[in-house]
Enzyme design. Sequence first.
Site, PDB file in Angstrom:
ATOM      1  N   VAL A 270      -8.999  15.247   2.367  1.00 45.05           N
ATOM      2  CA  VAL A 270      -9.147  15.707   0.705  1.00 45.05           C
ATOM      3  C   VAL A 270      -8.085  15.313   0.624  1.00 45.05           C
ATOM      4  O   VAL A 270      -7.149  15.630   0.044  1.00 45.05           O
ATOM      5  CB  VAL A 270      -9.348  16.876   0.931  1.00 45.05           C
ATOM      6  CG1 VAL A 270     -10.114  17.368  -0.566  1.00 45.05           C
ATOM      7  CG2 VAL A 270     -10.988  17.884   2.021  1.00 45.05           C
ATOM      8  N   PRO A 271      -8.329  13.756  -0.274  1.00 39.26           N
ATOM      9  CA  PRO A 271      -7.062  13.179  -0.638  1.00 39.26           C
ATOM     10  C   PRO A 271      -6.626  13.814  -2.355  1.00 39.26           C
ATOM     11  O   PRO A 271      -6.757  13.078  -2.980  1.00 39.26           O
ATOM     12  CB  PRO A 271      -7.606  11.637  -1.238  1.00 39.26           C
ATOM     13  CG  PRO A 271      -8.834  11.774  -1.533  1.00 39.26           C
ATOM     14  CD  PRO A 271      -9.638  13.572  -0.867  1.00 39.26           C
ATOM     15  N   CYS A 272      -6.034  15.059  -1.694  1.00 36.45           N
ATOM     16  CA  CYS A 272      -5.169  15.635  -2.740  1.00 36.45           C
ATOM     17  C   CYS A 272      -3.849  14.390  -3.616  1.00 36.45           C
ATOM     18  O   CYS A 272      -3.435  14.859  -4.471  1.00 36.45           O
ATOM     19  CB  CYS A 272      -4.529  16.644  -3.096  1.00 36.45           C
ATOM     20  SG  CYS A 272      -3.874  17.296  -1.448  1.00 36.45           S
ATOM     21  N   HIS A 273      -3.395  14.111  -2.949  1.00 41.40           N
ATOM     22  CA  HIS A 273      -2.188  12.794  -3.276  1.00 41.40           C
ATOM     23  C   HIS A 273      -2.338  11.815  -4.196  1.00 41.40           C
ATOM     24  O   HIS A 273      -1.426  10.937  -4.913  1.00 41.40           O
ATOM     25  CB  HIS A 273      -1.769  12.430  -1.458  1.00 41.40           C
ATOM     26  CG  HIS A 273      -2.857  11.582  -1.248  1.00 41.40           C
ATOM     27  ND1 HIS A 273      -4.010  12.036  -0.530  1.00 41.40           N
ATOM     28  CD2 HIS A 273      -3.053   9.694  -1.165  1.00 41.40           C
ATOM     29  CE1 HIS A 273      -4.720  10.481  -0.136  1.00 41.40           C
ATOM     30  NE2 HIS A 273      -4.319   9.483  -0.269  1.00 41.40           N
TER      31      HIS A 273
END
Length: 166
Positions: free
Chosen positions: A129-132
Site C-alpha cells: 500500500v504505497p504511502c511512500h
Amino acid sequence: MEKQIVWTTMATPLGPLTIGASEAGVCRVGFGEEGEGPENCGCSREKAEAILAKAQKQLAEYMEGKRKEFDLPLCAEGTDFQKRVWKELCRIPYGETRTYGQIAALVGNPKASRAVGMANHNNPIGIIVPCHRVIGSNGKLTGYAGGLDKKEGLLKLEQRNREPQK
C-alpha cells in the site's frame, strides 16, 4: 488449529523488511526487524505461511525493479476513512506521486490532508500500500514511518524502473 500471524524478515537494498501474514492476507510490512512472535488472529499457520512466501517473493521482485504491482490478499485493520485512503494509495501508478491534498480530494474530503497524513502514518502495509508515493504540496518528501531515506530510496527505485512515457 493453531491461530497466529506468521512473521519473516528479509534483506533488501534499503535494509531489513519485516512481513506479517495471516490466512486472510498480508497484515504488516515495515522496515526494520519489528516482527513479533505468533499473535492470535484466528488463522491457520499453513495458509499464512503460503501467503507470506508469496509476499516475500513479490517484494523481492519489486526491490529488483521487476514488479510494479502486487497481487496479494491484504488484511489491514483500520477505520473506514483509513481504508478509503489506503485504497486510493493503491491507485497511484508506479513511479508517480500524489500530494496529501490530492488524496484528500479523491476520498471526498478536500480539507482532510492532515487526516490523510495520519492514515498514511498508520498504514500497516508499507510498500504494497504505497504511502511512500505521497508527498507534500510543495513537492518535498514528508514523513514516512520507515524514515525519509527509505521513502526517497523507494521513489528512486520506481523512477529508475518505470516505463518510459509515450
